[in-house]
Scaffold this active site. Sequence first.
Site, PDB file in Angstrom:
ATOM      1  N   ARG A 178       0.856  -1.184   0.000  1.00  0.00           N
ATOM      2  CA  ARG A 178       0.000   0.000   0.000  1.00  0.00           C
ATOM      3  C   ARG A 178       0.888   1.227   0.000  1.00  0.00           C
ATOM      4  O   ARG A 178       1.746   1.366   0.875  1.00  0.00           O
ATOM      5  CB  ARG A 178      -0.880  -0.074   1.252  1.00  0.00           C
ATOM      6  CG  ARG A 178      -1.741   1.108   1.523  1.00  0.00           C
ATOM      7  CD  ARG A 178      -2.753   0.801   2.597  1.00  0.00           C
ATOM      8  NE  ARG A 178      -2.264   1.042   3.953  1.00  0.00           N
ATOM      9  CZ  ARG A 178      -3.059   1.227   5.003  1.00  0.00           C
ATOM     10  NH1 ARG A 178      -4.363   1.158   4.871  1.00  0.00           N
ATOM     11  NH2 ARG A 178      -2.566   1.453   6.195  1.00  0.00           N
ATOM     12  N   ASP A 202      -0.745  -3.196  13.017  1.00  0.00           N
ATOM     13  CA  ASP A 202      -0.195  -3.627  11.732  1.00  0.00           C
ATOM     14  C   ASP A 202       0.038  -5.140  11.781  1.00  0.00           C
ATOM     15  O   ASP A 202       0.920  -5.609  12.507  1.00  0.00           O
ATOM     16  CB  ASP A 202       1.117  -2.887  11.455  1.00  0.00           C
ATOM     17  CG  ASP A 202       1.620  -3.162  10.050  1.00  0.00           C
ATOM     18  OD1 ASP A 202       1.809  -4.359   9.707  1.00  0.00           O
ATOM     19  OD2 ASP A 202       1.822  -2.204   9.289  1.00  0.00           O
ATOM     20  N   ASP A 207       3.623  -6.377  10.892  1.00  0.00           N
ATOM     21  CA  ASP A 207       4.600  -6.056  11.942  1.00  0.00           C
ATOM     22  C   ASP A 207       4.409  -6.963  13.156  1.00  0.00           C
ATOM     23  O   ASP A 207       5.369  -7.437  13.754  1.00  0.00           O
ATOM     24  CB  ASP A 207       4.453  -4.595  12.382  1.00  0.00           C
ATOM     25  CG  ASP A 207       5.039  -3.634  11.368  1.00  0.00           C
ATOM     26  OD1 ASP A 207       5.687  -4.098  10.410  1.00  0.00           O
ATOM     27  OD2 ASP A 207       4.836  -2.418  11.529  1.00  0.00           O
TER      28      ASP A 207
HETATM   29  N1  URA Z   1      -3.203  -3.096   7.592  1.00  0.00           N
HETATM   30  C1  URA Z   1      -2.921  -3.530   8.851  1.00  0.00           C
HETATM   31  O1  URA Z   1      -2.012  -4.329   9.060  1.00  0.00           O
HETATM   32  N2  URA Z   1      -3.684  -3.041   9.864  1.00  0.00           N
HETATM   33  C2  URA Z   1      -4.695  -2.182   9.673  1.00  0.00           C
HETATM   34  O2  URA Z   1      -5.359  -1.810  10.646  1.00  0.00           O
HETATM   35  C3  URA Z   1      -4.964  -1.747   8.362  1.00  0.00           C
HETATM   36  C4  URA Z   1      -4.198  -2.218   7.339  1.00  0.00           C
END
Ligand code: URA
Length: 210
Positions: free
Chosen positions: A103, A201, A204
């Site tokens: 993204r 995330d 992560d």
């Molecule tokens: N991607 C993620 O890892 N977490 C989110 O909240 C939105 C997109």
Amino acid sequence: MRIHVVDHPLVAHKLTTLRDKRTDSPTFRRLADELVTLLAYEATRDVRTERVDIETPVTATTGVRLSHPRPMVVPILRAGLGMLDGMVRLLPTAEVGFMGMVRNEETYEAQTYATRMPDDLSGRQVYVVDPMLATGGTLVAAIRELIKRGADDVTAICLLAAPEGVEVMERELAGAPVTVVTAAVDERLNSARYIVPGLGDAGDRMYGTA
Ligand code: URA
């Protein structure tokens, strides 16, 4: 497009632990894997089968087996990789393809940086896995590519979804043979396009890079 929110106490329990910021990466990975297997069980309810004649130790009988062409599982890199084992545990004969998508953090547009799957997906049921359905941009782009290659039945399996992302999918993939299976649809996206309350995330937290 159809959406199926899996309503099951084990799903809710595992999702709550995934959301908890105190959950460490090894536990996060293990729970995500278990949750995917539960979601995959629901998502494969309509997997195509064919009749087969077999013999038990007692008598001849008929049963079913997965039909050909084999279903395909496509994790979206990077975070979707953490959902692959849970999927192939239930579909060990599935073929696996890969899509690398990222993204753009300024435009929030999905960009494809790698694709590894057959050019011709005609007649294939495809299970695309990505933990977070946030804006919907990544999944819409991935599913369009799968349909362009001939996939005639696509199921997206996500741990969590935002209402905004679901709306985008419904608008952009109206009338397409697409189902989304998820453990929950949360409240909203925040200004950084994170799902609220969400789990942060996913990549992560899975890979310990937070
Ligand atoms: N991607 C993620 O890892 N977490 C989110 O909240 C939105 C997109």
